[in-house]
Motif scaffolding. Structure first.
Motif, mmCIF file in Angstrom:
data_model
loop_
_atom_site.group_PDB
_atom_site.id
_atom_site.type_symbol
_atom_site.label_atom_id
_atom_site.label_comp_id
_atom_site.label_asym_id
_atom_site.label_seq_id
_atom_site.Cartn_x
_atom_site.Cartn_y
_atom_site.Cartn_z
ATOM 1 N N LEU A 104 -4.708 -7.433 4.241
ATOM 2 C CA LEU A 104 -4.926 -5.986 4.296
ATOM 3 C C LEU A 104 -4.161 -5.307 3.169
ATOM 4 O O LEU A 104 -3.045 -5.709 2.830
ATOM 5 C CB LEU A 104 -4.464 -5.408 5.636
ATOM 6 C CG LEU A 104 -5.235 -5.818 6.891
ATOM 7 C CD1 LEU A 104 -4.667 -5.080 8.094
ATOM 8 C CD2 LEU A 104 -6.720 -5.533 6.741
ATOM 9 N N SER A 105 -4.756 -4.273 2.602
ATOM 10 C CA SER A 105 -4.046 -3.485 1.600
ATOM 11 C C SER A 105 -2.891 -2.741 2.269
ATOM 12 O O SER A 105 -2.806 -2.655 3.496
ATOM 13 C CB SER A 105 -4.997 -2.479 0.944
ATOM 14 O OG SER A 105 -5.379 -1.495 1.896
ATOM 15 N N PHE A 106 -2.018 -2.200 1.431
ATOM 16 C CA PHE A 106 -0.843 -1.503 1.944
ATOM 17 C C PHE A 106 -1.232 -0.356 2.868
ATOM 18 O O PHE A 106 -0.680 -0.180 3.954
ATOM 19 C CB PHE A 106 -0.008 -0.983 0.774
ATOM 20 C CG PHE A 106 1.213 -0.227 1.189
ATOM 21 C CD1 PHE A 106 2.275 -0.859 1.813
ATOM 22 C CD2 PHE A 106 1.307 1.136 0.963
ATOM 23 C CE1 PHE A 106 3.410 -0.150 2.203
ATOM 24 C CE2 PHE A 106 2.426 1.853 1.344
ATOM 25 C CZ PHE A 106 3.482 1.194 1.963
ATOM 26 N N TYR A 107 -2.239 0.424 2.459
ATOM 27 C CA TYR A 107 -2.621 1.578 3.262
ATOM 28 C C TYR A 107 -3.300 1.168 4.564
ATOM 29 O O TYR A 107 -3.144 1.824 5.596
ATOM 30 C CB TYR A 107 -3.528 2.514 2.452
ATOM 31 C CG TYR A 107 -2.786 3.263 1.383
ATOM 32 C CD1 TYR A 107 -1.931 4.303 1.706
ATOM 33 C CD2 TYR A 107 -2.912 2.910 0.042
ATOM 34 C CE1 TYR A 107 -1.231 4.991 0.730
ATOM 35 C CE2 TYR A 107 -2.204 3.583 -0.952
ATOM 36 C CZ TYR A 107 -1.368 4.627 -0.592
ATOM 37 O OH TYR A 107 -0.665 5.289 -1.551
ATOM 38 N N LYS A 108 -4.058 0.097 4.536
ATOM 39 C CA LYS A 108 -4.689 -0.363 5.775
ATOM 40 C C LYS A 108 -3.649 -0.928 6.745
ATOM 41 O O LYS A 108 -3.817 -0.836 7.964
ATOM 42 C CB LYS A 108 -5.767 -1.395 5.468
ATOM 43 C CG LYS A 108 -7.047 -0.775 4.937
ATOM 44 C CD LYS A 108 -8.187 -1.768 4.852
ATOM 45 C CE LYS A 108 -9.468 -1.084 4.400
ATOM 46 N NZ LYS A 108 -10.596 -2.039 4.280
ATOM 47 N N GLN A 109 -2.579 -1.505 6.223
ATOM 48 C CA GLN A 109 -1.490 -1.947 7.091
ATOM 49 C C GLN A 109 -0.863 -0.742 7.801
ATOM 50 O O GLN A 109 -0.560 -0.804 8.995
ATOM 51 C CB GLN A 109 -0.419 -2.680 6.276
ATOM 52 C CG GLN A 109 -0.848 -4.017 5.718
ATOM 53 C CD GLN A 109 0.261 -4.640 4.894
ATOM 54 O OE1 GLN A 109 1.310 -4.995 5.424
ATOM 55 N NE2 GLN A 109 0.031 -4.757 3.597
ATOM 56 N N ILE A 110 -0.667 0.339 7.061
ATOM 57 C CA ILE A 110 -0.114 1.558 7.665
ATOM 58 C C ILE A 110 -1.026 2.066 8.769
ATOM 59 O O ILE A 110 -0.572 2.405 9.875
ATOM 60 C CB ILE A 110 0.080 2.647 6.586
ATOM 61 C CG1 ILE A 110 1.181 2.230 5.604
ATOM 62 C CG2 ILE A 110 0.420 3.992 7.229
ATOM 63 C CD1 ILE A 110 1.381 3.207 4.466
#
Length: 383
Positions: A296-302
């Motif tokens: 997952l990209s950083f923003y999707k992890q958030i």
């Protein structure tokens, strides 16, 4: 003359004790009650039988004053009825002879433990009866650990950190047969009630504070006088010190900042290290954070973290439509927590933190996975 292990420290005493037993309930208790002898800093005596064997050649009731430090205990006004008083004797670890003996026994014990660890690492013929079911597990230590975890959600720790594994399992079995919980050490009326207690309370591991089982973990033989707790504390201190710039301005010399804690996604438990909270979520709730956030990209992890916090805080399962009475038990039993469909959480609204000062968000990796550019003013969707 060869003196068998497990004899009393005093040469003229016939008391015999079981080396595999808890020394606090056997030899140390006997020395205090029968001879008024105390062993100082017993945690640095790695081979208590060998320690007693050494002093047994020298110490008797007649020569005790030559080798042991005597001190007097006087009764106090609020003393209990069974308080002992009078002259006591201490084997002090400040004398050169005693210090040398303890270090020699540590080196010998460490060598034996590492040899035993290598033997067990190479063995594939273990046959150990399970602690929780009738099955006999055959194979390696990893086979045993996998069965206990996969079938019963119980963990002994990393298999390669174990030593004297068969003896360890039998000690745990004996404890359970006495209807004692392996985690909280509470004693119950019978075995059936114990099992129900361990299931409901999710007591699925050995109590780390119970020093009775330190013998079975290799890490406790790493450095003289240091258990796993001390070593972990030393590591944390070293990591903290290494982050400081030696050339920092003097105005920061007195700055001390506490390490923030990371709150579990599914309960109120918090840890200061990311690895610890990941391990907790995996073992207790079957939430594999690494798998959930993989690729997952950083923003999707958030988004995923905030989605999970909103759902779990509302006592709603984020993986199925069920709203269970006991969410923690539901997650543990259903074990359907390996992935979340992106359509559930991939919404820009979930960029808004569900938990104030959520340090878990600061620990997310910002590498790998798909890349995306997000420009958004998040909305507060708290309910």
């Amino acid at each position: 003359m060869v003196i068998p292990n497990g004899l009393c420290l005093l040469g003229n005493c016939p008391y015999i004790w079981d080396e595999s037993s808890n020394p606090q309930e056997t030899i140390l208790k006997h020395l205090l009650e029968a001879h008024k002898v105390v062993v100082a800093n017993v945690n640095t005596v790695y081979d208590l039988a060998g320690y007693c064997k050494y002093w047994r050649f020298k110490v008797t009731e007649g020569t005790i004053c030559q080798f042991l430090h005597g001190f007097t205990v006087k009764p106090t006004a609020d003393a209990s009825v069974d308080q002992q008083e009078g002259m006591f004797y201490m084997l002090n670890d400040t004398t050169n002879e005693d210090i040398s003996l303890r270090h020699r026994l540590f080196a010998e014990t460490q060598r034996k433990v590492l040899n035993q660890q290598q033997v067990e690492r190479n063995r594939d013929d273990f046959k150990i009866k399970c602690l929780f079911c009738p099955e006999t597990i055959a194979g390696t230590r990893f086979t045993l650990s996998e069965h206990l975890y996969n079938q019963h959600s119980f963990t002994l720790g990393h298999p390669d950190n174990l030593v004297y594994t068969e003896e360890f399992v039998e000690r745990l079995r004996a404890k359970m047969m006495r209807a004692e919980c392996l985690y909280c050490d509470k004693v119950f009326r019978d075995y059936k009630i114990l099992r129900e207690h361990m299931r409901k309370k999710l007591h699925k591991k050995v109590n780390p504070a119970n020093t009775e089982f330190d013998r079975y973990y290799v890490i406790n033989y790493r450095e003289f006088g240091k258990t796993w707790k001390v070593l972990n504390a030393d590591t944390s201190d070293t990591d903290t010190r290494s982050t400081h710039n030696e050339s920092a301005d003097e105005e920061w010399d007195d700055w001390k900042e506490s390490v923030p804690e990371i709150k579990c996604l599914a309960c109120s438990v918090s840890y200061k290290r990311l690895s610890d909270i990941k391990s907790h979520m995996n073992i207790i709730h079957h939430l594999d954070f690494e798998k959930l956030t993989a690729n997952l990209s950083f923003y999707k992890q958030i988004k995923l973290v905030n989605f999970l916090r909103y759902r779990l805080d509302a006592h709603r399962c984020p993986f199925c439509p069920i709203t269970p009475d006991d969410l923690s038990e539901h997650l543990f039993e259903h074990k359907h927590t390996q992935n979340v469909p992106p359509e559930l959480y991939d919404d820009e609204q979930y960029l808004f933190p569900a938990l104030e000062n959520d340090y878990l968000l600061c620990c997310l990796r910002d590498e790998g996975g798909e890349q995306e550019e997000v420009v958004v003013i998040p909305e507060d969707i708290s309910r």
